[in-house]
Design an enzyme around this catalytic site. Sequence first.
Site, PDB file in Angstrom:
ATOM      1  N   LYS A   1     -10.247  45.271 134.403  1.00 17.74           N
ATOM      2  CA  LYS A   1     -10.749  46.300 135.318  1.00 17.74           C
ATOM      3  C   LYS A   1     -10.674  47.689 134.693  1.00 17.74           C
ATOM      4  O   LYS A   1     -11.648  48.443 134.693  1.00 17.74           O
ATOM      5  CB  LYS A   1      -9.941  46.255 136.615  1.00 17.74           C
ATOM      6  CG  LYS A   1     -10.380  47.287 137.628  1.00 17.74           C
ATOM      7  CD  LYS A   1      -9.551  47.194 138.887  1.00 17.74           C
ATOM      8  CE  LYS A   1      -9.839  45.862 139.558  1.00 17.74           C
ATOM      9  NZ  LYS A   1      -8.943  45.521 140.637  1.00 17.74           N
TER      10      LYS A   1
ATOM     11  N   ARG B   1      -4.289  49.749 141.717  1.00 17.18           N
ATOM     12  CA  ARG B   1      -4.781  48.360 141.675  1.00 17.18           C
ATOM     13  C   ARG B   1      -4.281  47.649 140.440  1.00 17.18           C
ATOM     14  O   ARG B   1      -4.145  48.249 139.383  1.00 17.18           O
ATOM     15  CB  ARG B   1      -6.322  48.339 141.647  1.00 17.18           C
ATOM     16  CG  ARG B   1      -6.985  48.910 142.869  1.00 17.18           C
ATOM     17  CD  ARG B   1      -8.496  48.951 142.646  1.00 17.18           C
ATOM     18  NE  ARG B   1      -9.180  49.745 143.636  1.00 17.18           N
ATOM     19  CZ  ARG B   1      -9.705  49.249 144.768  1.00 17.18           C
ATOM     20  NH1 ARG B   1      -9.619  47.955 145.013  1.00 17.18           N
ATOM     21  NH2 ARG B   1     -10.292  50.030 145.618  1.00 17.18           N
TER      22      ARG B   1
ATOM     23  N   GLY C   1      -7.548  38.383 143.887  1.00 20.86           N
ATOM     24  CA  GLY C   1      -6.685  38.263 145.057  1.00 20.86           C
ATOM     25  C   GLY C   1      -5.269  37.797 144.759  1.00 20.86           C
ATOM     26  O   GLY C   1      -4.474  37.592 145.670  1.00 20.86           O
TER      27      GLY C   1
ATOM     28  N   MET D   1      -2.939  39.358 142.803  1.00 22.98           N
ATOM     29  CA  MET D   1      -1.931  40.407 142.689  1.00 22.98           C
ATOM     30  C   MET D   1      -2.257  41.535 143.674  1.00 22.98           C
ATOM     31  O   MET D   1      -3.160  41.423 144.470  1.00 22.98           O
ATOM     32  CB  MET D   1      -1.852  40.895 141.255  1.00 22.98           C
ATOM     33  CG  MET D   1      -1.275  39.841 140.338  1.00 22.98           C
ATOM     34  SD  MET D   1      -1.199  40.400 138.647  1.00 22.98           S
ATOM     35  CE  MET D   1      -2.894  40.614 138.253  1.00 22.98           C
TER      36      MET D   1
ATOM     37  N   ARG E   1     -17.825  43.929 135.686  1.00 23.59           N
ATOM     38  CA  ARG E   1     -17.342  42.941 134.704  1.00 23.59           C
ATOM     39  C   ARG E   1     -18.468  41.945 134.469  1.00 23.59           C
ATOM     40  O   ARG E   1     -19.446  41.913 135.220  1.00 23.59           O
ATOM     41  CB  ARG E   1     -16.076  42.249 135.196  1.00 23.59           C
ATOM     42  CG  ARG E   1     -16.334  41.443 136.423  1.00 23.59           C
ATOM     43  CD  ARG E   1     -15.054  40.924 137.029  1.00 23.59           C
ATOM     44  NE  ARG E   1     -15.420  40.531 138.391  1.00 23.59           N
ATOM     45  CZ  ARG E   1     -14.608  40.263 139.354  1.00 23.59           C
ATOM     46  NH1 ARG E   1     -13.331  40.343 139.174  1.00 23.59           N
ATOM     47  NH2 ARG E   1     -15.042  39.910 140.540  1.00 23.59           N
TER      48      ARG E   1
ATOM     49  N   HIS F   1      -9.033   2.029 133.677  1.00 21.86           N
ATOM     50  CA  HIS F   1     -10.169   1.174 133.324  1.00 21.86           C
ATOM     51  C   HIS F   1     -11.425   1.622 134.066  1.00 21.86           C
ATOM     52  O   HIS F   1     -12.494   1.817 133.480  1.00 21.86           O
ATOM     53  CB  HIS F   1      -9.837  -0.285 133.659  1.00 21.86           C
ATOM     54  CG  HIS F   1     -10.970  -1.219 133.386  1.00 21.86           C
ATOM     55  ND1 HIS F   1     -11.903  -1.551 134.339  1.00 21.86           N
ATOM     56  CD2 HIS F   1     -11.340  -1.844 132.252  1.00 21.86           C
ATOM     57  CE1 HIS F   1     -12.781  -2.363 133.796  1.00 21.86           C
ATOM     58  NE2 HIS F   1     -12.470  -2.560 132.535  1.00 21.86           N
TER      59      HIS F   1
ATOM     60  N   SER G   1     -11.561   5.876 112.309  1.00 19.55           N
ATOM     61  CA  SER G   1     -12.054   6.371 113.592  1.00 19.55           C
ATOM     62  C   SER G   1     -10.853   6.529 114.503  1.00 19.55           C
ATOM     63  O   SER G   1     -10.122   5.559 114.755  1.00 19.55           O
ATOM     64  CB  SER G   1     -13.059   5.387 114.188  1.00 19.55           C
ATOM     65  OG  SER G   1     -13.474   5.854 115.451  1.00 19.55           O
TER      66      SER G   1
ATOM     67  N   CYS H   1     -13.424   8.293 118.451  1.00 20.29           N
ATOM     68  CA  CYS H   1     -14.189   7.552 119.457  1.00 20.29           C
ATOM     69  C   CYS H   1     -13.429   7.426 120.770  1.00 20.29           C
ATOM     70  O   CYS H   1     -13.854   6.736 121.674  1.00 20.29           O
ATOM     71  CB  CYS H   1     -14.601   6.184 118.924  1.00 20.29           C
ATOM     72  SG  CYS H   1     -13.192   5.135 118.539  1.00 20.29           S
TER      73      CYS H   1
ATOM     74  N   TYR I   1     -17.592  13.177 112.541  1.00 20.76           N
ATOM     75  CA  TYR I   1     -18.363  12.986 113.772  1.00 20.76           C
ATOM     76  C   TYR I   1     -17.458  12.799 114.984  1.00 20.76           C
ATOM     77  O   TYR I   1     -16.280  12.486 114.843  1.00 20.76           O
ATOM     78  CB  TYR I   1     -19.316  11.789 113.652  1.00 20.76           C
ATOM     79  CG  TYR I   1     -18.637  10.440 113.559  1.00 20.76           C
ATOM     80  CD1 TYR I   1     -18.254   9.753 114.708  1.00 20.76           C
ATOM     81  CD2 TYR I   1     -18.380   9.857 112.325  1.00 20.76           C
ATOM     82  CE1 TYR I   1     -17.620   8.517 114.631  1.00 20.76           C
ATOM     83  CE2 TYR I   1     -17.749   8.620 112.235  1.00 20.76           C
ATOM     84  CZ  TYR I   1     -17.368   7.960 113.397  1.00 20.76           C
ATOM     85  OH  TYR I   1     -16.735   6.751 113.324  1.00 20.76           O
TER      86      TYR I   1
HETATM   87  C1  PEP Z   1      -9.067   4.511 121.989  1.00 18.89           C
HETATM   88  O1  PEP Z   1      -7.981   3.963 122.088  1.00 18.89           O
HETATM   89  O2  PEP Z   1      -9.206   5.751 121.909  1.00 18.89           O
HETATM   90  C2  PEP Z   1     -10.303   3.724 121.970  1.00 18.89           C
HETATM   91  C3  PEP Z   1     -11.462   4.278 121.742  1.00 18.89           C
HETATM   92  O3  PEP Z   1     -10.164   2.401 122.272  1.00 18.89           O
HETATM   93  P1  PEP Z   1     -10.009   1.839 123.754  1.00 18.89           P
HETATM   94  O4  PEP Z   1     -10.189   2.958 124.702  1.00 18.89           O
HETATM   95  O5  PEP Z   1     -11.031   0.785 123.910  1.00 18.89           O
HETATM   96  O6  PEP Z   1      -8.617   1.295 123.720  1.00 18.89           O
END
Ligand code: PEP
Length: 895
Positions: free
Chosen positions: A22, A91, A100, A102, A335, A451, A778, A846, A866
């Site tokens: 501010k 302020r 809001g 402080m 702002r 899951h 990976s 992954c 990647y």
């Molecule tokens: C992981 O464990 O990050 C992974 C990609 O394998 P999963 O989630 O299938 O165990």
Amino acid sequence: MVRYVYDFRDGGRDLAGLLGGKGANLAEMTRLGLPVPPGFIVTTEACRAFLATGAEPDGMAAEVSRHLSALEETTGRLLGQPDDPLLVSVRSGARYSMPGMMETVLDIGLNDDSVLGLAKVSGSERFAWDSYRRLVQMFGSTVMGVDPALFGEAMVLLKGAREAPDDVHLDASDLAWLVETYKRLIRDETGQDFPQDPAGQLRQAVLAVFRSWNAGRARVYRRREHIPDDLGTAVTVQRMVFGNLGPDSGSGVAFTRDPATGQPGLYGDYLPNAQGEDVVAGIRDTVPLSALERLDPRSYRQLRDHAQTLERHYRDLCDIEFTIERGTLWMLQTRIGKRTAEAAFAIAAELAGEGLITPDEALGRVHGEQLGRLMFPRFDTGRAGPALAHGVPASPGAASGAAVFDSAEAVRRAAAGERVVLVREETTPDDLPGMVAARAVLTSRGGKTSHAAVVARGMGRVCVCGAQDIAVDTGARRFTARDGTVVEEGTFISVDGSTGAVYAGAVPLVASATMRYLESGEQTGSVVAAVARALEHADVVRRLEVRANADTPEDAARARRFGAQGIGLCRTEHMFLGERRKLVEEMILARGDAGRAKALAALLPLQRQDFAGILRAMDGLPVTIRLLDPPLHEFLPDRTELAVRVAVAEAAGGQPEPHDVELLDAVNRMHEQNPMLGLRGVRLGLVVPGLVAMQVRAVAEAVAERVRAGGSPRAEIMVPLVGSVEELRLAREEVARVLAEVGEETGVAVHCPVGTMIELPRAALTAGRIAQEAEFFSFGTNDLTQTTWGFSRDDVEAAFFSAYLDKGVFASSPFETLDREGVGRLVRIAVEEGRAARPGLQTGVCGEHGGDPESIRFFHTAGLDYVSCSPFRVPVARLEAGRAALGGTDTGDSR
Ligand code: PEP
Ligand code: MG
């Protein structure tokens, strides 16, 4: 010497850390020559010193009084001067906006004498007494610690006695009476008098603002918004201007363009005859700014011009608070304005189009989360009733359907053309067909990496999990909400995976133009064009490649349309479900090698077909296929269900099904207390004869088939849950043997790089050794997070993560945003040691983190090649990988 106080004329936007957002912006507007009431700022550094020691730092008081004298000189009046008082506002203003959270104290400088002077010079006794009662009330609660409710009660009593519907109907003598009542209240509650000395009022108010940095609600807000606790707040002290001096006065808020759509043009609300606080508090209905254009065209034109000045100066959407005092416009705050996802993209593209910002800056102004939001279909929430329940918003989007309570019913109804929502306590791999068939998945247990959540996100299925305020009774095929509403099977419900809300009935959906564009390239409207431009630029600048986690040809094809450069994780376990479970059962139950070989041989052509389809969809791009990972008992029926079935048959005096008895025996044999740490991953391949060979053969034959069909298949084989190089060496030997065999049989030389997942701390810590056997790494950061923290990924989020977040153990779930310090360190060690052992070693991620914006920034700096994420996150990951590559480019401050 440290300087603790800055005049507005001495500061600027670049000093936001010291002067607060501010204060820095008030200084910037002052420098731009906009009409800002004069004032000064006490720095965050002074606040930090005060909070550390409990006392004002040396020299601060003297600096404040010097700046107050200068302000008095500029305005030609003394603070609290009896005949014509200078009044100031005090302020809070931290580096990041904490609306809001402080304190603010207005009208400092009023006392029993100067209130009379103010009445005289303003020509309004009512105004003067109203200002005084506001000061006593705010000062009493904020500075002197009186419960604000007590002031509210006194006000209600007075209004009742006067039969006044609101405080506007109270006259000067009512308000004067109220001031006396408030003062008495303060004395009774604190044993002290409301201070009459204006300089003392100012000093105490500044310190109270400092203290409010550590108020409970401010701490909670910071934790939620990831704002560090040690920044402190600055305090702005500014000459009061009044919007409540009559019909030619008022206060309002404005945006330099529409924050909902990004359309250019001044946009906002105005409240005649009111203070800024009244606008925010919503005590009366505001009017649009177009009404101000009629009421006070001169001020309106000035406001429009100033808005334009600000937008061009800040090169972004700005929001503004202003007050008009008897026909004179004053700018009180500006702002960078918050905006919707649509507006973020539209504004960035337009400003870049005008040449006001560079394409890099435009990319920096949009976030992956915003893109994600643009991709989801959404409910028309204005047409939804109150929510039945709330859970973890695990996979975004909005979907309605008939509640069903098991997978088979979901499949049956979906096949008959019904829209269904699968409701379970939690899901298992067995529920997969039902999840595929359902529009949404709702569970009462589990967190964001349960899951249900992982699978639903992977499929782009809407999912709310861990909705603990519903009691699911699968047997009775219904659930009961906390308010007692019973939802029977077949009843329509609506699930909002973006907010976690669950509604009764079918809330109408609004389609997403961005999704249509990503699916088909169809460009409709400026927002979609802006999204396209941002993604194109991200693709130009990013270093990280983006792959997808996909295990069907359909998902692979979609991922490719969304811009995926390959598949980073093809989980093969989904290929062992449905009809094929019978074959898996046979393989598990097989007594000898011959029986097992027969079952595996029956699975082989099915797997080959799966792989061929995926390789076709990803022709020319890498497809990383992971060998079977989960414990085998996940493919067998539930242990309790089986035991009950057998026991019921026995109790009825009959013979249980021999197959059931056999299965129960196998399930009991394979039962593990901690299956996630048990017989899974590479361990499975090493102890179940023929399993790896069958999978590798299916891959290799699919490759050969695709080569013969003229394709360019690029399969890679990935071994999960490796902890020791020896495990990988053994698995790799088997892979090499089968690849050679298939090459010989088919006459097509099949080369598939073999790599490993890094999912265990031991793997990361021995990465140099493991890289000797691995052609790529990976990072399976789901398991790596689980095993590094010792957190069961299926249980902990619902069990205690909310308590951990509240207590600040972490700012976000480590299953969502990579824990850089711990898991991230292991990633860095593994990349470094892996590459040292094998130069050019390819590395990717992954786990779920591959689609998380903040984690993507980490993977960029850690030097990964990647990220791989669910198909629906691919556009988000492309955008974030681009943003990560910008490094230090100014990306605006849209916090
Ligand atoms: C992981 O464990 O990050 C992974 C990609 O394998 P999963 O989630 O299938 O165990
Ligand atoms: Mg894993």
